[in-house]
Design an enzyme around this catalytic site. Structure first.
Site, PDB file in Angstrom:
ATOM      1  N   ASP A  65       0.845  -1.188  -0.063  1.00  0.00           N
ATOM      2  CA  ASP A  65      -0.118  -0.124   0.091  1.00  0.00           C
ATOM      3  C   ASP A  65       0.699   1.308  -0.011  1.00  0.00           C
ATOM      4  O   ASP A  65       2.138   1.331   0.208  1.00  0.00           O
ATOM      5  CB  ASP A  65      -0.826  -0.036   1.267  1.00  0.00           C
ATOM      6  CG  ASP A  65      -1.909   0.782   1.132  1.00  0.00           C
ATOM      7  OD1 ASP A  65      -2.952   1.035   2.032  1.00  0.00           O
ATOM      8  OD2 ASP A  65      -2.365   1.639  -0.032  1.00  0.00           O
ATOM      9  N   GLU A  70       2.722   7.438  -1.717  1.00  0.00           N
ATOM     10  CA  GLU A  70       2.545   8.661  -2.569  1.00  0.00           C
ATOM     11  C   GLU A  70       2.966  10.007  -1.551  1.00  0.00           C
ATOM     12  O   GLU A  70       2.961  10.922  -1.929  1.00  0.00           O
ATOM     13  CB  GLU A  70       1.070   9.125  -2.928  1.00  0.00           C
ATOM     14  CG  GLU A  70       0.323   7.719  -3.478  1.00  0.00           C
ATOM     15  CD  GLU A  70      -0.193   6.756  -2.666  1.00  0.00           C
ATOM     16  OE1 GLU A  70       0.121   6.846  -1.412  1.00  0.00           O
ATOM     17  OE2 GLU A  70      -0.840   5.815  -3.069  1.00  0.00           O
ATOM     18  N   ASP A  80      -8.497   3.475  -3.275  1.00  0.00           N
ATOM     19  CA  ASP A  80      -9.766   3.728  -2.489  1.00  0.00           C
ATOM     20  C   ASP A  80     -10.835   4.240  -3.352  1.00  0.00           C
ATOM     21  O   ASP A  80     -10.817   5.588  -3.535  1.00  0.00           O
ATOM     22  CB  ASP A  80      -9.381   4.390  -1.186  1.00  0.00           C
ATOM     23  CG  ASP A  80      -8.464   3.784  -0.273  1.00  0.00           C
ATOM     24  OD1 ASP A  80      -7.952   4.629   0.414  1.00  0.00           O
ATOM     25  OD2 ASP A  80      -7.990   2.528  -0.533  1.00  0.00           O
TER      26      ASP A  80
END
Lengths: 672, 672
Positions: free
Chosen positions: B398, B401, B465
């Site tokens: 995950d 960024e 998401d």
């Protein structure tokens, strides 16, 4: 490096100082000017604008040459070996600094200038600003438009309005102006009506951006803000003037025809409401749209709603009550006068030579072309003959912001250059009509749109359309920064629609909002109510006895204040002071005062702290260091933050103990 | 004007053409390049960025000199008498066009390049784009970030999320990339990780802006989009690889510890749900925050929740079920491993030499510094030893960024340059861990963040998401443009959280949303469910028998599709084709197909039109011209727009009648 020792103007090491004030300073990290080339992309949707710049070129300029003479400095600025711009600094006969930029190479349509700033400096003005009074820390696009509904991207009202491009933002205003006042005790006025953006976000400089090259920048200084106001209005003009009939009480905004207006007037008079005038914006007739009742834009009395209006006006005047009307600088394309005016070329045109029709929401209008002298005279004539001669002694001169940027004008000016100027042409039309009527002392008009020059041509502003709510950026309290900012740049007299105007997106006027607004209005130059854009769904004072009685009380307060208010207006007329002062204008040493934008001084002796939230029985008030007397109770207060009783009916107001009007205030406080 | 006749590259009258394709054309109104100098102002708030440019200088460049040799052209570009930039055009050994910009004068950090465009041209790619598949008519800032909640300034969700800076916009994405494909049958890949903005708003050109000077631009052409995909992945890399255990059914996202996971697994198995794996993102433990359950970021098995995990994993594997975990490239500052890693300098630092702590919402983390070879190896070791050696055969890798732009990195790279690259360093860390483990054929991981290079280092993306709703920009259907755009630039395999993830601002997952999402997922490379960020308040499949049975059906469909899906994956692995094709990739002559972003081809033979609104019993489907068979009913269809039955349980899916897999499809359709 040339050093010029002049009395007022010094150039030293790339730094231009005026009366010891450093205004322009070139450093390695920061040039004083940039030039650019861009193409504007401007979309208008019912007076709301979406503006983007397609910037092709931007070059920072550095000083390549300095020429110094007596009270005269010329800097030549260039980039990479070529000179592009000269800046000339001179002192004029009024001891003002004039800065004149001149392009040395054609084809540049963007100019940025940086003025030296101090990190703790604050600035005010830039037109009528409704969100921020101290402008430091933000930038302000200057473009005349609808002010927006909500005006804050974090509120739900704004979000909803934005679905229709109508939400606005903190800077959107009917009245932008390239003029500001600094706590360095100077003002800067730029002679330019182009799109501009005043950026006060940087600690070290103010960056003024123009889409074009201004004619000049004018600076002046004074040891006090009061003197600075006088100097600024000496430059911009003064026109603070209200006929004495406005002292008689409230101007009631009513509609629906003579019968209805009379019935409501009578009802309010029965409760002893003091009435100066009846303002019937529908005197020319109405049309229904989804926005609500819209007025029919053809400026002549509607015989069905107001039969024999001139006679009726005389009857009202005998009763001591004036009649006010409404006009704006457009003509509906289904109005009687439209065709003839179009045929004479009185309207702004499209590229193809037809009349440019602006969509105002379910009806379309021609834009009266003020650059056409005949059109200007014709429309002035409408004001003189169809309003003034009809007996109308006051009117709302509405709109002025909707000049599209793709019209073709009679004199072929670039509409991008005329857009921001349009309100002042409209103001001038009203001004001349009044002057030429010979009845100037009996007449008044009020505008929301403005530009540099409004100081001279507009005697009275109103703060435009507020939402009927308590919001900071678009509700009751926003009328305070509106008055303070327009006032500090020389528009001395301002007021607002009691109760607000715009009932959309779930906002509905409450009784309490109306009452609190009326309390505030009694301590401004004019009390005037408005039924709003959706009268039937919003609270109206005449529906409720308690509200009527409350209004009666406050119209009496207003009337009793006449002597004081007249003194305030006289100061405005003669010294160019605003009627509503920011606290710091009087209390220059009070650091906190510079941040206060929800209180104002009405003249020098009354401090007004409007209650701007519902359900309040007390309110926190900041008082500068002085001897104050709470108006309603007579209790003494000194400087500091105080929680004072503020039940509905008692707006926190304080007078200075040593005011020349202390007795009057004391009587007013006791008699309510 | 020099004319160079080359086989591939022609310069003629300020126009550079490559294989008859005009790519750069200087005209009076439009230069091909601009240089500039700016200072970036970037604020990060939990992975959401507010980015402004303080642009000091921008100059348009025109061609001052042209040098031509065999397959080699150099243009020199200048402004106002000085040369600033050279552009070199060459053809490499793969017949690609390489364009290399070189600054002739230092100090410029903004470059704009304009590629010639046709007014009817469409472009696709630019990373993983969730709002617009065809990028024409918009501009796309390219900066890795949270994708936003709502992602559309006109929706209430976005408005509410924006109160926390979290709303995002149409272009915000975990995976931006400076690569696009044009309907002129070329791709453009720019070797640059700086902040960029690809502006496709102009009819005549594409304007690519970079905050820096790219190393080079690479172009290639092909007669078909299929061949173009092969060429693009030949350049960027291919890594389409899924272990065969993924064919066994759904990967169930569950949490709460072994006991709970087992209970739920058993419950679903009792309904015959086909299960490939159990994905427990909380394998490393949890913490509670206001956002919901957050994972505890210290990458080792949590003995309380999952005691003796390695043994338990073996037990599950004997049952034919794999165990998947979770990891991201940060370490919570209260994690056991934090102090030692900090002492070794494994984390990105502040200016003062301390560990830079990033706020993830009620806890803070160190950022593993992948520019430090020791840190890189250390973290790779964590994946190898704490995940792979523990028996974990798949994981969500995950984040990636959140590299702030003011960190200090081990190798002193400018974080502004590293920010967009960070996801691919993170991907590479996972990639090498897998390669070095010796078990690559059994392992898989999936990422949301990406960059140029993900094509090589990331075998499987997931669309990040989504909000648990039906919205266009952030709901179920946004996963389609996500897959199509990332796919067309060479990321062959993508999937999404069944049912979405983000339940905030009033969005709550409904049973229907979960079911429709599961129907879609069966026709993508992977089926995987997620409990979401607020499991207790959102629909979970295991709570409802009807939903469980529906899921069982669709996991069986997924399983039955194995042979076909494997063929699709093989095409991805060998030819670089995406698993999910845009319609036009197969139907190049179908003009309408280029505008379709709510349907996809799964491989060449299945057309999938997900139902993306609630309460639908039928659905409108566009079919390109071919012979189609409706999967569930066996009914034949030809090209055109059809309203087909689409009750819950029957996602509109069609197969090509002449598919080599027609029998398989027919059986699947009949057996549901």
């Amino acid at each position: 490096m040339t050093i010029a020792q002049q009395q007022h103007l010094i150039l030293s090491r790339h730094e231009v100082s005026y009366h010891d004030l450093t205004l322009f300073k070139q450093t390695d990290g920061s040039p004083i000017a940039f030039l650019g080339r861009g193409t504007a992309a401007i979309d208008m949707y019912r007076g709301n604008f979406d503006i983007k710049d397609n910037l092709q070129t931007k070059i920072p300029l550095t000083i390549t040459d300095e020429q110094v003479a007596e009270d005269d400095i010329t800097l030549t600025l260039g980039f990479d070996g070529r000179d592009y711009l000269s800046l000339n600094f001179t002192i004029d006969s009024h001891d003002r600094l004039q800065v004149t930029p001149t392009l040395l190479i054609d084809g540049w349509n963007r100019l940025w200038l940086r003025l030296t700033a101090q990190s703790d400096e604050k600035v005010y003005g830039a037109g009528e600003q409704l969100s921020y009074f101290n402008l430091r820390g933000h930038h302000f696009p200057l473009w005349s438009s609808e002010p927006g509904i909500g005006r804050n991207k974090h509120t739900l009202t704004t979000f909803q309005a934005d679905q229709n491009h109508a939400g606005g933002d903190y800077y959107t205003t009917n009245y932008p102006e390239a003029t500001f006042v600094s706590t360095q005790h100077y003002f800067c006025h730029v002679e330019s009506y182009t799109y501009a953006d005043f950026d006060f976000q940087n600690d070290d400089y103010h960056e003024l951006q123009f889409w074009g090259v201004p004619t000049k920048l004018v600076f002046d200084q004074a040891p006090t803000y009061l003197e600075l106001a006088t100097k600024l209005t000496a430059l911009m003009g003064r026109n603070a003037n209200l006929p004495t009939w406005t002292d008689n009480g409230i101007i009631l905004g009513l509609q629906g025809g003579t019968q209805r207006v009379n019935d409501l007037k009578n009802k309010l008079q029965a409760h002893d409401v003091q009435i100066a005038g009846l303002w019937c914006q529908d005197w020319e007739g109405i049309r229904m749209t989804s926005f609500g009742k819209r007025l029919f834009w053809d400026w002549r009395a509607d015989e069905r709603l107001y039969p024999h209006l001139t006679d009726q006006i005389q009857a009202w005047q005998q009763d001591g009550i004036q009649f006010l009307g409404y006009i704006n600088p457009y003509i509906a394309n289904d109005a009687e006068s439209f065709q003839a005016a179009a045929a004479k070329g009185y309207f702004a045109q499209t590229q193809d030579g037809g009349v440019y029709l602006v969509d105002f929401g379910e009806f379309h209008c021609g834009v009266v072309d003020f650059t056409n002298p005949d059109a200007f005279e014709w429309f002035k004539g409408i004001i003189k003959h169809q309003l003034i001669d009809a007996g109308i002694t006051g009117w709302m001169a509405d709109f002025g912001e909707y000049l599209p940027t793709d019209v073709v004008l009679y004199d072929h000016s670039d509409p991008l250059m005329m857009h921001n100027k349009w309100p002042v042409l409209w103001a001038q039309c009203n001004y001349e009509a009044v002057q030429e009527s010979g009845k100037a002392d009996q007449l008044m008009y009020f505008m929301r749109a403005g530009a540099a020059g409004s100081q001279k041509y507009t005697p009275l502003l109103w703060a435009g359309d507020q939402s009927v709510n308590w919001s900071q950026d678009d509700g009751l309290i926003s009328t305070v920064p509106a008055a303070l900012s327009s006032g500090i740049i020389g528009n001395s007299l301002s007021h607002s629609d009691i109760g607000g105007y715009t009932s959309l997106y779930g906002n509905v006027r409450s009784k309490e909002l109306f009452m609190r607004w009326a309390e505030m209005a009694a301590f401004t130059p004019i009390m005037r109510s408005h039924e709003g854009n959706r009268p039937d769904q919003n609270f109206q004072v005449y529906e409720d006895d308690e509200a009527i009685d409350h209004l009666a009380q406050y119209t009496k307060v207003f009337k009793r204040l006449t002597a004081y208010r007249r003194a305030v207006i006289a100061e405005a007329a003669h010294r160019g002071l605003p009627a509503q002062w920011p606290l710091f204008m009087h209390y220059e040493d009070d650091a906190h005062a510079y941040d206060v934008q929800d209180e104002f001084l009405f003249g020098s002796d009354l401090l007004v702290a409007p209650v701007s939230q519902p359900n309040q029985t007390s309110w926190s008030v900041y008082l500068p260091d002085d001897q104050w007397v709470h108006l309603w109770s007579g209790r003494p207060y000194t400087g500091g933050t105080h929680t004072v009783p503020a039940p509905l009916g008692e707006i926190p107001v304080f007078y200075r103990k040593d005011s020349a009007f202390a007795d009057l205030f004391q009587q007013i406080g006791a008699s309510k």
